[in-house]
Scaffold this motif. Structure first.
Motif, PDB file in Angstrom:
ATOM      1  N   GLU A  30      56.424  15.318  12.844  1.00 38.49           N
ATOM      2  CA  GLU A  30      56.245  15.919  14.163  1.00 38.49           C
ATOM      3  C   GLU A  30      54.796  15.725  14.623  1.00 38.49           C
ATOM      4  O   GLU A  30      53.856  15.930  13.838  1.00 38.49           O
ATOM      5  CB  GLU A  30      56.598  17.414  14.148  1.00 38.49           C
ATOM      6  CG  GLU A  30      56.621  18.008  15.557  1.00 38.49           C
ATOM      7  CD  GLU A  30      56.945  19.503  15.618  1.00 38.49           C
ATOM      8  OE1 GLU A  30      57.322  19.965  16.704  1.00 38.49           O
ATOM      9  OE2 GLU A  30      56.810  20.196  14.592  1.00 38.49           O
ATOM     10  N   ASP A  63      63.755  25.149  15.253  1.00 31.13           N
ATOM     11  CA  ASP A  63      64.978  24.615  15.861  1.00 31.13           C
ATOM     12  C   ASP A  63      66.218  25.188  15.160  1.00 31.13           C
ATOM     13  O   ASP A  63      67.185  25.621  15.801  1.00 31.13           O
ATOM     14  CB  ASP A  63      64.988  23.091  15.750  1.00 31.13           C
ATOM     15  CG  ASP A  63      63.710  22.480  16.287  1.00 31.13           C
ATOM     16  OD1 ASP A  63      63.756  21.901  17.360  1.00 31.13           O
ATOM     17  OD2 ASP A  63      62.651  22.631  15.632  1.00 31.13           O
ATOM     18  N   ASP A 260      57.892  14.995  19.204  1.00 26.41           N
ATOM     19  CA  ASP A 260      58.646  16.205  18.850  1.00 26.41           C
ATOM     20  C   ASP A 260      59.827  15.831  17.950  1.00 26.41           C
ATOM     21  O   ASP A 260      60.983  16.159  18.234  1.00 26.41           O
ATOM     22  CB  ASP A 260      59.121  16.931  20.101  1.00 26.41           C
ATOM     23  CG  ASP A 260      59.494  18.381  19.793  1.00 26.41           C
ATOM     24  OD1 ASP A 260      59.191  18.839  18.667  1.00 26.41           O
ATOM     25  OD2 ASP A 260      60.096  19.037  20.650  1.00 26.41           O
ATOM     26  N   ASP A 262      61.067  16.760  15.100  1.00 24.51           N
ATOM     27  CA  ASP A 262      62.006  17.719  14.502  1.00 24.51           C
ATOM     28  C   ASP A 262      63.083  18.113  15.521  1.00 24.51           C
ATOM     29  O   ASP A 262      64.257  18.263  15.178  1.00 24.51           O
ATOM     30  CB  ASP A 262      61.283  18.958  13.959  1.00 24.51           C
ATOM     31  CG  ASP A 262      60.521  19.705  15.022  1.00 24.51           C
ATOM     32  OD1 ASP A 262      60.025  19.066  15.970  1.00 24.51           O
ATOM     33  OD2 ASP A 262      60.425  20.938  14.921  1.00 24.51           O
ATOM     34  N   THR A 263      62.686  18.229  16.785  1.00 22.18           N
ATOM     35  CA  THR A 263      63.638  18.660  17.803  1.00 22.18           C
ATOM     36  C   THR A 263      64.526  17.503  18.271  1.00 22.18           C
ATOM     37  O   THR A 263      65.744  17.675  18.415  1.00 22.18           O
ATOM     38  CB  THR A 263      62.883  19.307  18.982  1.00 22.18           C
ATOM     39  OG1 THR A 263      62.074  20.362  18.464  1.00 22.18           O
ATOM     40  CG2 THR A 263      63.843  19.857  20.010  1.00 22.18           C
TER      41      THR A 263
END
Ligand code: MG
Ligand code: MG
Length: 316
Positions: A30, A63, A260, A262-263
């Motif tokens: 990330e 998340d 971003d 991880d998202t």
């Protein structure tokens, strides 16, 4: 148990575990640039922890944990009330939304490993004045409401009107922005379609129509930005989900975009995991997830899918 239910449950569990796998895999890179990732890993493809949050191997981030908080709240509200969401009066909807906001506050007070600025600001506003929705805000265009909406879809996949209404209510607790609203409602409808049997080709056609209605999310040609701005996030997620042939290819290509990760990883994992089902998730990733997270996801999935099934039978 019948085969239809087993298949539906397998897809739902694939979506939720896929979300957690994408989160754990992406969190390592990330906020990195693709070039930095290449220099450090060649290609990032294993769940190893680390990253700017210094995670342990297999640890997930906001998340997944915010999704679990939302899922807990929906189970607390219960199927009898959730199945009336489309027709519920404003007071009743507000009451359900308050249960969700309270669950997010409990989550925040549990000192999560990370929390986005917009989420924190929204929850602080709720704590200060009890309001369930901020005024529309230019700064609310992040992906924090979109990233956690999966449990709403598991509970309301058979009821488009209820799904949209509750998705937007949970979203606006922290994010009140037209692009966040459109993305949260749109990906909810897409996930509901996959859970109820849409093929990859069906998804491609549905997404093409949806993007025509919401041209801000146009992703072909792919602009190549994977930030937390919800437009960048949705373009990255749809591009990889639509163009990659399978779960593993889609997830590796997505997280190696960094930013971003991880998202974007969580959302691609959710869609691709629903499409392939839990039985087809790569064991080398699944086996690395934190055991308590896998148990919580498995437990919630059965409860939420049961709610959606009961609501569906009631309406037939
Ligand atoms: Mg995160
Ligand atoms: Mg993130």
């Amino acid at each position: 148990m019948n085969t239809d239910f087993d298949t539906l449950y397998d897809r739902a569990l694939g979506a939720y575990l896929g979300l957690a796998i994408g989160d754990a895999l992406g969190a390592t890179v990330e906020f990195m640039r693709p070039r930095e990732i290449r220099a450090q890993y060649g290609e990032h493809r294993d769940i190893v922890g680390g990253g700017w949050l210094k995670l342990s191997r297999g640890q997930v981030t906001d998340d997944t944990t915010m999704s679990l908080a939302l899922g807990e709240a929906l189970l607390k509200i219960g199927g009898a009330r959730l199945s009336g969401t489309a027709q519920a009066g404003e007071d009743d909807l507000a009451d359900m939304t308050r249960t969700i906001a309270d669950a997010f506050v409990v989550w925040l007070r549990g000192k999560p490993v990370d929390c986005g600025n917009t989420c924190r600001r929204g929850l602080q506003r709720y704590l200060a004045d009890g309001s369930l929705c901020g005024t529309p805000n230019e700064r609310d265009g992040g992906n924090g409401a979109l990233m956690r909406n999966l449990p709403t879809v598991l509970a309301l996949m058979h009821d488009d009107a209820a799904l949209e209404r509750l998705s937007l209510a949970q979203a606006r607790i922290t994010h009140h922005h037209p692009h966040s609203d459109a993305a949260t409602a749109g990906l909810a409808r897409l996930l509901a379609r996959i859970l109820t049997g849409a093929s990859h080709d069906d998804c491609r056609n549905w997404v093409a129509d949806w993007v025509r209605e919401h041209p801000v999310f146009t992703f072909q040609p792919y602009p190549g930005h994977a930030t937390a701005y919800v437009v960048d996030t949705v373009q990255t997620v749809l591009h990889h989900f639509i163009t990659c042939p399978d779960f593993e290819t889609a997830l590796i290509a997505t997280v190696n975009m960094g930013d971003d990760a991880d998202t974007t990883g969580a959302l691609v994992g959710m869609l691709a995991g629903a499409l392939c089902g839990a039985h087809a998730l790569p064991e080398r990733w699944l086996g690395r997830l934190q055991r308590d997270v896998v148990l919580a996801i498995t437990d919630q999935t059965s409860g939420l899918v049961a709610i959606s099934r009961a609501g569906h039978e009631l309406r037939q």
